[in-house]
Design an enzyme around this catalytic site. Structure first.
Site, short mmCIF file in Angstrom:
data_model
loop_
_atom_site.label_atom_id
_atom_site.label_comp_id
_atom_site.label_asym_id
_atom_site.label_seq_id
_atom_site.Cartn_x
_atom_site.Cartn_y
_atom_site.Cartn_z
N VAL A 164 -10.58 0.15 6.54
CA VAL A 164 -11.75 -0.73 6.34
C VAL A 164 -12.12 -0.77 4.86
O VAL A 164 -12.39 0.27 4.25
CB VAL A 164 -12.97 -0.24 7.16
CG1 VAL A 164 -14.16 -1.18 6.97
CG2 VAL A 164 -12.63 -0.12 8.64
N GLU A 178 -9.34 6.02 6.62
CA GLU A 178 -10.25 5.46 5.60
C GLU A 178 -9.75 4.13 5.06
O GLU A 178 -10.55 3.22 4.78
CB GLU A 178 -10.40 6.47 4.45
CG GLU A 178 -11.41 6.07 3.41
CD GLU A 178 -12.83 5.98 3.96
OE1 GLU A 178 -13.38 7.02 4.30
OE2 GLU A 178 -13.37 4.86 4.04
N GLY A 209 -1.09 -9.73 -4.17
CA GLY A 209 -0.88 -8.64 -3.21
C GLY A 209 -2.12 -8.29 -2.40
O GLY A 209 -2.22 -7.19 -1.88
N ILE A 254 -13.08 1.32 -0.72
CA ILE A 254 -14.47 1.75 -0.53
C ILE A 254 -14.51 2.82 0.56
O ILE A 254 -14.03 2.58 1.67
CB ILE A 254 -15.38 0.58 -0.10
CG1 ILE A 254 -15.32 -0.56 -1.10
CG2 ILE A 254 -16.82 1.05 0.09
CD1 ILE A 254 -16.10 -1.81 -0.68
N VAL A 313 0.84 -1.22 0.00
CA VAL A 313 0.00 0.00 0.00
C VAL A 313 0.86 1.26 0.00
O VAL A 313 0.58 2.23 -0.70
CB VAL A 313 -0.98 -0.01 1.19
CG1 VAL A 313 -1.85 1.24 1.18
CG2 VAL A 313 -1.86 -1.26 1.16
N LYS A 337 -11.81 -4.90 11.20
CA LYS A 337 -12.60 -3.90 10.47
C LYS A 337 -14.00 -3.80 11.08
O LYS A 337 -14.57 -2.70 11.19
CB LYS A 337 -12.67 -4.29 8.99
CG LYS A 337 -11.31 -4.27 8.30
CD LYS A 337 -11.35 -4.97 6.95
CE LYS A 337 -9.98 -5.05 6.32
NZ LYS A 337 -9.91 -5.93 5.15
N ASP A 397 -8.66 -10.27 10.29
CA ASP A 397 -8.57 -9.01 9.55
C ASP A 397 -9.98 -8.42 9.38
O ASP A 397 -10.20 -7.23 9.63
CB ASP A 397 -7.91 -9.24 8.18
CG ASP A 397 -7.91 -7.99 7.33
OD1 ASP A 397 -7.05 -7.12 7.55
OD2 ASP A 397 -8.80 -7.87 6.46
N GLY A 433 -5.56 -4.44 -2.18
CA GLY A 433 -4.72 -4.17 -3.34
C GLY A 433 -4.14 -2.77 -3.27
O GLY A 433 -4.68 -1.88 -2.62
N GLU A 491 -2.56 -9.92 3.81
CA GLU A 491 -1.70 -9.25 4.78
C GLU A 491 -0.33 -9.92 4.76
O GLU A 491 -0.19 -11.04 4.26
CB GLU A 491 -2.29 -9.37 6.18
CG GLU A 491 -3.64 -8.70 6.35
CD GLU A 491 -3.59 -7.20 6.12
OE1 GLU A 491 -2.87 -6.51 6.84
OE2 GLU A 491 -4.26 -6.73 5.19
N1 HSE Z 1 -5.66 -8.35 3.46
C1 HSE Z 1 -6.76 -7.47 3.41
C2 HSE Z 1 -7.86 -8.13 2.59
C3 HSE Z 1 -6.35 -6.15 2.81
O1 HSE Z 1 -7.59 -9.16 1.97
O2 HSE Z 1 -8.97 -7.63 2.56
C4 HSE Z 1 -7.25 -5.02 3.17
O3 HSE Z 1 -7.40 -4.88 4.51
#
Ligand code: HSE
Length: 437
Positions: A135, A132, A190, A139, A17, A208, A204, A306, A193
């Site tokens: 989560v 932002e 990519g 989006i 990122v 969120k 993950d 991504g 995590e």
């Molecule tokens: N590894 C996370 C996913 C990336 O696959 O949604 C965004 O948080």
């Protein structure tokens, strides 16, 4: 608009990122300057290793291995934290806020674990804090809940908010890939995590969901108080039966208010009706179905992971910070619509269920199972028992798939524990929720 002085940015983390932020700030620098009135300039970049091969070429003189350099440099106006992890990131973010530098972070694990302290500090120091990118990748759901939906009490959120899991499940379903091959593809693209365990074990998405629950209901729920299950155990057999029954299996995050001002937050693989829009969110895409008391039903859809999509959210936060600085506004965080109580215990949460049993093929089996369900007042919606392959060993048994009406999870789990003790049961039962939405 005449351009004002450049805003100098300290970027901590040049992973997937971070590289996207660097690349896309350069790509759209003129547009962003026109929109914000400032040249947005990456002045310093903190990395773990100076000589690593990366997606983007950053001048060597910008690189440092000490994130503290970004805070100590008085010429740096804004800090972006994309280094990941929680302990070091916590020290870094709090030090930046104490130094009165606005912070942008995409670190959902950090916010889920220590959001309360960080937000309190941003309020006390009166310093902008934006997240932002934490989560649903690209989006703009944080802004939507905090600004565009400010007229509403949030009634419920159902989200597909992990791109990696959604990619894996989609590829298993559509291309018949094994779990391991689909995970490898997601990592190569990519989406995952640094440690993909957090993606596939549901945490993950849970991080969120905790952030969305705070935004909606004003309480930071402790990770220990929410129920989280991942997708590691899902196999082609259940994907196939779900399809026959008219469902698709997705990793679903549920955040909703319970009648007594408690909050239900859980992340689990669940069956969604094939006709529902959420069941048709595929690949790395995320979607969040949010119901407000004024707006009704809304749906937010886009790339949930991504490099480019997530950097779009980070750069949007930069534009907000730029506006804050221009207007002399410090922390202007969102006020949730109410202070809600604790999380609803998992056993009290109610849904329909899918139950797959491997049983001995003998008379009375269905009667024994349905009696145990009936004793607990759990009604049956459907039963499938495919005819066994005649060439198979006659002791191989039969597969029984049931769906049942709404029941409290504790009651359903109790029934499954009783069923598992029956002599006719050959394998550990498989239980998933069915979200009727
Ligand atoms: N590894 C996370 C996913 C990336 O696959 O949604 C965004 O948080």
């Amino acid at each position: 608009m005449p351009s004002k002085s450049p805003l100098r940015i300290g970027l901590a983390g040049l992973g997937n990122v971070g590289a996207g932020v660097y690349k896309n700030l350069a790509k759209n620098s003129d547009l962003l300057e026109a929109r914000t009135g400032h040249r947005l300039e990456i002045a310093r970049v903190a990395v773990r290793e100076l000589d690593r091969k990366r997606d983007v070429e950053v001048p060597k003189e910008l690189l440092t291995t000490r994130p503290e350099d970004l805070i100590e440099d008085d010429s740096i106006d804004i800090i972006i934290e994309l280094m990941g992890g929680t302990d070091r990131a916590y020290d870094f973010v709090t030090a930046a806020l104490c130094a009165k530098k606005p912070v942008i972070t995409g670190n959902k694990a950090l916010l889920a674990e220590r959001g309360k302290e960080i937000i309190t500090l941003a309020e006390q120091e009166n310093v902008p804090l934006y997240f932002e990118a934490a989560v649903a990748g690209g989006i703009p759901i944080i802004k939507a809940v905090g600004e565009a939906l400010v007229a509403n009490h949030i009634e419920s959120i159902h989200g597909i908010i992990n791109g990696t899991c959604n990619y894996i499940l989609t590829r298993m379903e559509d291309a018949g890939l094994s779990y391991a091959v689909a995970l490898k593809e997601a990592q190569d693209l990519g989406y995952a995590e640094a440690d993909p365990t957090l993606d596939v074990n549901g945490w993950d998405a849970a991080h969120k969901a905790i952030i969305l629950a705070w935004l909606s209901y004003g309480r930071w729920l402790k990770p220990a108080h929410i129920h989280v299950e991942g997708i590691e155990g899902i196999g082609r057999t259940d994907i196939g039966f779900a399809e026959i029954l008219g469902y698709r299996i997705k990793l679903v995050a549920v955040v909703r208010q319970a009648p007594d001002k408690r909050v239900e937050v859980r992340v689990q693989p669940s069956l969604l009706p094939q006709g529902h829009i959420l069941a048709n969110v595929n690949g790395v895409y995320n979607a969040i179905a949010l119901r407000g008391d004024v707006v009704g039903d809304t749906l937010f859809y886009g790339s949930g992971a991504g490099q480019d999509a997530t950097s779009s959210s980070v750069i949007a936060d930069l534009a907000d910070v730029s506006n804050n600085l221009a207007a002399g506004i410090g922390y202007d965080g969102f006020m949730p619509h109410g202070e809600f109580g604790e999380a609803v215990p998992l056993d009290d949460t109610v849904s329909e269920y899918y139950l797959r049993l491997q049983v001995k093929d003998q008379p009375g089996v269905i009667a024994a199972i349905t009696t145990l369900l009936g004793n607990r007042d759990i009604g049956i919606l459907s039963v499938i028992q495919p005819e066994p392959d005649t060439e198979e060993d006659e002791n191989a048994g039969a597969t029984l798939v049931l769906t049942v009406h709404d029941a409290a999870y504790g009651n359903m789990r109790g029934a499954v524990e009783e069923i598992e003790k029956l002599d006719c049961i050959q394998e550990t039962p498989v239980l998933y929720r069915v979200e009727s939405l």
